[in-house]
Design an enzyme around this catalytic site. Structure first.
Site, short mmCIF file in Angstrom:
data_model
loop_
_atom_site.label_atom_id
_atom_site.label_comp_id
_atom_site.label_asym_id
_atom_site.label_seq_id
_atom_site.Cartn_x
_atom_site.Cartn_y
_atom_site.Cartn_z
N ASP A 81 4.06 -1.72 8.80
CA ASP A 81 3.57 -1.49 7.44
C ASP A 81 3.99 -0.08 6.98
O ASP A 81 3.76 0.90 7.70
CB ASP A 81 2.03 -1.61 7.49
CG ASP A 81 1.40 -1.66 6.11
OD1 ASP A 81 2.06 -2.09 5.15
OD2 ASP A 81 0.22 -1.27 5.99
N HIS A 82 4.60 0.01 5.83
CA HIS A 82 4.98 1.31 5.24
C HIS A 82 5.82 2.20 6.17
O HIS A 82 5.50 3.37 6.36
CB HIS A 82 3.74 2.10 4.79
CG HIS A 82 3.01 1.46 3.65
ND1 HIS A 82 3.47 1.47 2.36
CD2 HIS A 82 1.86 0.76 3.64
CE1 HIS A 82 2.63 0.81 1.58
NE2 HIS A 82 1.63 0.36 2.33
N ASP A 103 9.58 1.62 3.25
CA ASP A 103 8.93 2.00 1.99
C ASP A 103 9.63 3.23 1.41
O ASP A 103 9.27 4.37 1.70
CB ASP A 103 7.44 2.26 2.24
CG ASP A 103 6.73 2.64 0.95
OD1 ASP A 103 7.40 2.71 -0.11
OD2 ASP A 103 5.50 2.85 1.00
N HIS A 179 -4.12 1.33 -2.93
CA HIS A 179 -4.70 1.37 -1.58
C HIS A 179 -6.10 1.98 -1.60
O HIS A 179 -6.40 2.83 -2.44
CB HIS A 179 -3.80 2.19 -0.65
CG HIS A 179 -2.48 1.54 -0.38
ND1 HIS A 179 -1.30 1.96 -0.93
CD2 HIS A 179 -2.16 0.47 0.39
CE1 HIS A 179 -0.30 1.19 -0.52
NE2 HIS A 179 -0.79 0.27 0.29
N HIS A 210 0.45 -5.16 -2.08
CA HIS A 210 -0.29 -4.19 -1.27
C HIS A 210 -1.58 -3.84 -2.01
O HIS A 210 -1.76 -4.18 -3.17
CB HIS A 210 0.54 -2.91 -1.10
CG HIS A 210 1.62 -3.05 -0.08
ND1 HIS A 210 1.63 -2.33 1.09
CD2 HIS A 210 2.71 -3.85 -0.04
CE1 HIS A 210 2.70 -2.67 1.80
NE2 HIS A 210 3.37 -3.59 1.14
N ALA A 212 -4.62 -4.86 -1.68
CA ALA A 212 -5.22 -6.09 -2.21
C ALA A 212 -6.60 -6.39 -1.64
O ALA A 212 -7.03 -7.55 -1.63
CB ALA A 212 -4.26 -7.25 -1.98
N ASN A 253 -1.74 -7.97 1.39
CA ASN A 253 -2.12 -6.97 2.42
C ASN A 253 -3.59 -6.60 2.33
O ASN A 253 -4.07 -6.22 1.26
CB ASN A 253 -1.31 -5.69 2.20
CG ASN A 253 0.11 -5.80 2.70
OD1 ASN A 253 0.58 -6.88 3.02
ND2 ASN A 253 0.79 -4.68 2.77
#
Ligand code: G3H
Ligand code: 13P
Ligand code: ZN
Length: 308
Positions: A81-82, A103, A179, A210, A212, A253
């Site tokens: 992730d990221h 990312d 986020h 993302h 979410a 996500n």
């Protein structure tokens, strides 16, 4: 069964439902998520941030996820992730992940294209899928705080150009999510016309959402009832996520909702059992809370139950 790629999962899901991508940091979180997926017979992606990798170590996370696959018999995709640079993506490709995210969303457009292309070339040569990001979400990730004024929504034309030039397998888009636990100041709203335009210019191409988490009020209330300090927390309403899942968003996500479920449960446990000091006494209900949360997501947000 070995770890699987996300490509087949997304092909099956496109336009009908979304695959849940849940952040993992330790054994109890992995077990809670996988128990839920097994009960629901749902496809899942387990994702590891740079922070999680630093916290638990790559090798522990890989071995735990491999154990989860062997124990559950489920097809599971393990995703970075990221990833912020080529090196971390390479380390995860070489180290057994089946999907990585590069990312480059904070970079100027051409630099994001070049970096993403470089990761795609490396990953594809080794059978690993690549998620990229265009547009910038507000919120906190890995201690980097992007303020609302620095957030930019994804431009649909640019998204189409980006996908064609980089060859990435999925694209995270910015349409109003962010986020963390504080996503909206007033009314929650997502830019669905923009999502529709992106999907129209990229027919059949998997999009990713993302930021979410829904930040369910009952968990915020429970946290706060036992000493938490989550003032004005607000997430993405479930019906909006459900709608996104029918519009080309194939991966949703979720991290914050797992953190809230786990922390609220542990806070409650100690409030009611102040004398406990065996970690199993509070990690067991915490793991169960993760399971319940993931089951709830699979049924009410992702629509991914019985989609193996
Ligand atoms: O998008 C970020 C995820 O919630 C992971 O958070 O970087 O604190 O592990 P983290
Ligand atoms: P949340 O903070 O809304 O759970 O988002 C998690 C995420 O996007 C991980 O990449
Ligand atoms: Zn994210």
């Amino acid at each position: 069964m070995p770890l699987v790629s996300s490509a087949e999962m997304f092909k099956k899901a496109y336009g009908k439902y979304a695959v849940g991508a849940f952040n993992v940091n330790n054994m109890e979180i992995i077990q809670g998520i996988v128990d839920a997926a097994k009960e629901e017979q749902a496809p899942i992606i387990l994702q590891v941030s740079a922070g999680a990798r630093k916290y638990a170590k790559h090798i522990y996370l890989i071995k735990l996820v491999e154990a989860a696959v062997e124990d559950s018999g489920l097809p599971i995709c393990l995703h970075l992730d990221h990833g912020e640079d080529f090196e971390i993506c390479k380390a995860c490709v070489d180290g057994g992940f089946t999907s990585v995210m590069i990312d480059g969303s904070k970079l100027p457009y051409e630099e994001n294209v070049a970096l993403t292309k470089k990761v795609v070339e490396y990953a594809h040569a080794r059978g690993v899928a690549v998620e990229a990001e265009l547009g910038r979400l507000a919120g906190v990730e890995d201690a980097v705080n992007v303020s609302a004024k620095d957030a930019t929504y994804t431009d649909p034309e640019q998204a189409a150009d980006f996908v064609h030039r980089t060859g990435c397998d999925s694209l995270a888009v910015a349409i109003g999510t962010s986020h963390g636990a504080y996503k909206f100041k007033g009314e929650a709203s997502l830019d669905f016309p923009r999502l529709g335009q992106i999907a129209k210019l990229l027919p059949g191409f998997p999009l990713v959402l993302h930021g979410a988490s829904t930040v369910l009020p009952e968990f915020v209330a429970k946290c706060n009832a036992y000493g938490g300090q989550l003032k004005d927390a607000k997430g993405v309403p479930e019906e909006m996520l459900f709608k996104a899942g029918s519009m080309g968003v194939c991966k949703i996500n979720i991290d914050t909702d797992l953190r809230l479920a786990m922390t609220a449960t542990i806070r409650e446990h100690f409030a009611k059992n102040p004398a406990d000091f065996d970690p199993r006494q509070y990690l067991k209900p915490a793991r169960e809370a993760i399971k319940q949360m993931v089951q709830h997501k699979i049924k009410n947000v992702l629509n991914s139950s019985h989609k193996l």
